[in-house]
Design a protein around this motif. Structure first.
Motif, PDB file in Angstrom:
ATOM      1  N   UNK A  65       0.730  -1.311   0.017  1.00  0.00           N
ATOM      2  CA  UNK A  65       0.023  -0.100  -0.023  1.00  0.00           C
ATOM      3  C   UNK A  65       0.901   1.268   0.012  1.00  0.00           C
ATOM      4  N   UNK A  66       2.062   1.128   0.716  1.00  0.00           N
ATOM      5  CA  UNK A  66       2.782   2.547   0.786  1.00  0.00           C
ATOM      6  C   UNK A  66       3.610   2.596  -0.659  1.00  0.00           C
ATOM      7  N   UNK A  67       4.051   1.609  -1.262  1.00  0.00           N
ATOM      8  CA  UNK A  67       4.549   1.747  -2.648  1.00  0.00           C
ATOM      9  C   UNK A  67       3.668   2.082  -3.658  1.00  0.00           C
ATOM     10  N   UNK A  68       2.139   1.971  -3.389  1.00  0.00           N
ATOM     11  CA  UNK A  68       1.298   2.351  -4.462  1.00  0.00           C
ATOM     12  C   UNK A  68       1.002   3.961  -4.069  1.00  0.00           C
ATOM     13  N   UNK A  69       1.518   4.470  -3.149  1.00  0.00           N
ATOM     14  CA  UNK A  69       1.504   5.941  -2.824  1.00  0.00           C
ATOM     15  C   UNK A  69       2.446   6.754  -3.623  1.00  0.00           C
ATOM     16  N   UNK A  70       3.479   6.004  -4.312  1.00  0.00           N
ATOM     17  CA  UNK A  70       4.571   6.672  -4.664  1.00  0.00           C
ATOM     18  C   UNK A  70       4.056   7.244  -6.058  1.00  0.00           C
ATOM     19  N   UNK A  71       4.636   8.517  -6.392  1.00  0.00           N
ATOM     20  CA  UNK A  71       4.356   9.062  -7.618  1.00  0.00           C
ATOM     21  C   UNK A  71       5.437   8.468  -8.830  1.00  0.00           C
ATOM     22  N   UNK A  72       6.191   7.738  -8.486  1.00  0.00           N
ATOM     23  CA  UNK A  72       7.285   7.193  -9.448  1.00  0.00           C
ATOM     24  C   UNK A  72       6.917   5.928  -9.920  1.00  0.00           C
ATOM     25  N   UNK A  73       6.883   5.917 -11.224  1.00  0.00           N
ATOM     26  CA  UNK A  73       6.249   4.506 -11.986  1.00  0.00           C
ATOM     27  C   UNK A  73       6.730   3.435 -11.488  1.00  0.00           C
ATOM     28  N   UNK A  74       8.043   3.223 -11.336  1.00  0.00           N
ATOM     29  CA  UNK A  74       8.606   2.139 -10.876  1.00  0.00           C
ATOM     30  C   UNK A  74       8.384   1.556  -9.578  1.00  0.00           C
ATOM     31  N   UNK A  75       8.374   2.503  -8.335  1.00  0.00           N
ATOM     32  CA  UNK A  75       7.696   2.026  -7.290  1.00  0.00           C
ATOM     33  C   UNK A  75       6.259   1.716  -7.332  1.00  0.00           C
ATOM     34  N   UNK A  76       5.472   2.336  -7.844  1.00  0.00           N
ATOM     35  CA  UNK A  76       4.118   2.235  -8.008  1.00  0.00           C
ATOM     36  C   UNK A  76       3.696   0.702  -8.729  1.00  0.00           C
ATOM     37  N   UNK A  77       4.566   0.471 -10.068  1.00  0.00           N
ATOM     38  CA  UNK A  77       4.391  -0.730 -10.627  1.00  0.00           C
ATOM     39  C   UNK A  77       4.793  -1.961  -9.385  1.00  0.00           C
ATOM     40  N   UNK A  78       5.866  -1.739  -8.952  1.00  0.00           N
ATOM     41  CA  UNK A  78       6.381  -2.792  -7.747  1.00  0.00           C
ATOM     42  C   UNK A  78       5.261  -2.948  -6.648  1.00  0.00           C
ATOM     43  N   UNK A  79       4.547  -2.000  -6.554  1.00  0.00           N
ATOM     44  CA  UNK A  79       3.540  -2.056  -5.540  1.00  0.00           C
ATOM     45  C   UNK A  79       2.359  -2.905  -6.014  1.00  0.00           C
TER      46      UNK A  79
ATOM     47  N   UNK B  80      -6.975   9.198  -5.223  1.00  0.00           N
ATOM     48  CA  UNK B  80      -7.924  10.069  -5.125  1.00  0.00           C
ATOM     49  C   UNK B  80      -9.312  10.253  -5.570  1.00  0.00           C
ATOM     50  N   UNK B  81      -9.548   8.905  -6.173  1.00  0.00           N
ATOM     51  CA  UNK B  81     -11.030   8.703  -6.631  1.00  0.00           C
ATOM     52  C   UNK B  81     -11.371   7.247  -6.404  1.00  0.00           C
ATOM     53  N   UNK B  82     -12.637   6.873  -6.001  1.00  0.00           N
ATOM     54  CA  UNK B  82     -13.076   5.719  -6.155  1.00  0.00           C
ATOM     55  C   UNK B  82     -12.762   4.791  -7.295  1.00  0.00           C
ATOM     56  N   UNK B  83     -12.822   5.522  -8.379  1.00  0.00           N
ATOM     57  CA  UNK B  83     -12.690   4.670  -9.805  1.00  0.00           C
ATOM     58  C   UNK B  83     -11.422   3.993  -9.711  1.00  0.00           C
ATOM     59  N   UNK B  84     -10.228   4.913  -9.553  1.00  0.00           N
ATOM     60  CA  UNK B  84      -9.017   4.536  -9.590  1.00  0.00           C
ATOM     61  C   UNK B  84      -8.595   3.467  -8.477  1.00  0.00           C
ATOM     62  N   UNK B  85      -9.174   3.490  -7.398  1.00  0.00           N
ATOM     63  CA  UNK B  85      -8.877   2.525  -6.229  1.00  0.00           C
ATOM     64  C   UNK B  85      -9.765   1.350  -6.713  1.00  0.00           C
ATOM     65  N   UNK B  86     -10.791   1.134  -7.412  1.00  0.00           N
ATOM     66  CA  UNK B  86     -11.737  -0.106  -7.593  1.00  0.00           C
ATOM     67  C   UNK B  86     -10.813  -0.463  -8.849  1.00  0.00           C
ATOM     68  N   UNK B  87     -10.239   0.395  -9.710  1.00  0.00           N
ATOM     69  CA  UNK B  87      -9.547  -0.305 -10.970  1.00  0.00           C
ATOM     70  C   UNK B  87      -8.227  -1.080 -10.441  1.00  0.00           C
ATOM     71  N   UNK B  88      -7.702  -0.455  -9.411  1.00  0.00           N
ATOM     72  CA  UNK B  88      -6.522  -1.216  -8.770  1.00  0.00           C
ATOM     73  C   UNK B  88      -6.731  -2.375  -8.086  1.00  0.00           C
ATOM     74  N   UNK B  89      -7.947  -2.505  -7.485  1.00  0.00           N
ATOM     75  CA  UNK B  89      -8.182  -3.587  -6.966  1.00  0.00           C
ATOM     76  C   UNK B  89      -8.564  -4.642  -8.083  1.00  0.00           C
ATOM     77  N   UNK B  90      -9.337  -4.436  -9.154  1.00  0.00           N
ATOM     78  CA  UNK B  90      -9.605  -5.434  -9.994  1.00  0.00           C
ATOM     79  C   UNK B  90      -8.289  -5.733 -10.912  1.00  0.00           C
ATOM     80  N   UNK B  91      -7.493  -4.966 -10.968  1.00  0.00           N
ATOM     81  CA  UNK B  91      -5.839  -5.276 -11.613  1.00  0.00           C
ATOM     82  C   UNK B  91      -5.264  -6.325 -10.799  1.00  0.00           C
ATOM     83  N   UNK B  92      -5.184  -5.888  -9.379  1.00  0.00           N
ATOM     84  CA  UNK B  92      -4.348  -6.912  -8.628  1.00  0.00           C
ATOM     85  C   UNK B  92      -4.887  -8.209  -8.326  1.00  0.00           C
ATOM     86  N   UNK B  93      -6.422  -8.186  -8.242  1.00  0.00           N
ATOM     87  CA  UNK B  93      -7.101  -9.524  -8.007  1.00  0.00           C
ATOM     88  C   UNK B  93      -7.203 -10.321  -9.260  1.00  0.00           C
TER      89      UNK B  93
END
Length: 239
Positions: free
Chosen positions: A1-15, A151-164
Motif C-alpha cells: 500500500x505504501x509503494x502504491x502511494x509513490x508518484x514514481x512509476x517504478x515504485x508504483x508498478x512494484x506495489x 484520489x478517486x473511487x474509480x482509480x481505487x476500484x480499478x487497482x483492486x480489479x487489476x491486482x485481483x
C-alpha cells in the motif's frame, strides 16, 4: 500500500505487482489449505481461517467452497457428473476467450457466484457471508484511499480489479490441467480410491512462482494431496 502511494512509476508498478502476488498467495494457496483445515490442528481455528481466507480475502462462501471442493471434488475426483472437470465451466465461450480473457473477470464474478450458491442456506449463513465479503472488499478499498492516497473511487476500484485479476489466467490453467485429459470414471463403476486418485490426478512441473502462489499441494504434489487431503503443503512435499 505504501509503494502504491509513490508518484514514481517504478515504485508504483512494484506495489501493484507485490499486491497482486500477495492477493494470489492468500486467495489461492491460503483458501485451498484453509478449506482442507490444513492450517491448524484445532477445528475451531480451522473454521476461523476458512472464513478469513475464503470469505474475507477470497470473496466467496466458506461453506459453499468446502462443500464443492472437499465433499464433491475430492470425494468424487473425475467421476462424471460429480467431481469432474474444472470449477470454471463456461462451454459456450471460444477457446481463446475461455482460457485467456474471461478469467480476468473472476474478481467480479466470484462474489456473484457466491451469492447465487447461498440460495436455500440459512439466513445466518447468508448474512455472515455478505458481511465478511463486504468487509474484505471495503478493507482493501479503504487502505487504497487512506494509505495509498488514491484520489478517486474509480482509480481505487480499478487497482483492486487489476491486482485481483493478475494471476487468474494461470489459476484457471492450473485448475483445468490438473485433471482434464486424464481418466474419467462412471458414478456406478468407480474404481478403488488408490486407482482413482493416481489415474485421475496430475502433478505439474514446479517453479518458484508456482510454489509461492499455488503451493505444492496444487502443483507438484497434487497426486499426494488427493491421497492425503488434510496434509499441509510441507507434509505433501515430504510424502
Amino acid at each position: 500500500f505504501l509503494l502504491l502511494s509513490s508518484s514514481q512509476i517504478l515504485w508504483f508498478s512494484a506495489g501493484m505487482l507485490l499486491m497482486g502476488v500477495a492477493h494470489a498467495v492468500i486467495t489461492i494457496k491460503g483458501t485451498h489449505l484453509a478449506s482442507h483445515g490444513a492450517l491448524s490442528e484445532s477445528q475451531a481455528w480451522g473454521k476461523f481461517w476458512a472464513v478469513f481466507f475464503i470469505e474475507i480475502c477470497g470473496s466467496f462462501s466458506a461453506q459453499v467452497g468446502v462443500q464443492g471442493h472437499i465433499k464433491m471434488h475430492h470425494a468424487h475426483t473425475n467421476v462424471i457428473g460429480l467431481g469432474d472437470s474444472s470449477v470454471w465451466k463456461v462451454p459456450f465461450l471460444p477457446r481463446a476467450v475461455y482460457l485467456f480473457i474471461a478469467p480476468l473477470a473472476m474478481p467480479i464474478i466470484t462474489p456473484l457466484v457466491a451469492l447465487a450458491h447461498l440460495k436455500g442456506h440459512s439466513l445466518a449463513l447468508v448474512v455472515r457471508t455478505i458481511l465478511m465479503v463486504t468487509l474484505g472488499l471495503y478493507s482493501q478499498y479503504w487502505l487504497l484511499i487512506h494509505v495509498s492516497g488514491f484520489l478517486s473511487a474509480h482509480s481505487a476500484l480499478l487497482c483492486m480489479l487489476v491486482c485481483r485479476a493478475m494471476f487468474t489466467v494461470p489459476y484457471i490453467h492450473v485448475n483445468i490441467f490438473q485433471h482434464i485429459g486424464l481418466h474419467m470414471f462412471s458414478p456406478t463403476r468407480r474404481p478403488k480410491r488408490i486407482y482413482q486418485m493416481t489415474h485421475g490426478v496430475l502433478n505439474l512441473p514446479r517453479n518458484p512462482l508456482l510454489d509461492w502462489i499455488f503451493g505444492h499441494s496444487l502443483i507438484n504434489c497434487h497426486v499426494e494431496h488427493h491421497l492425503f487431503p488434510f496434509l499441509s503443503d510441507n507434509m505433501c512435499l515430504k510424502v
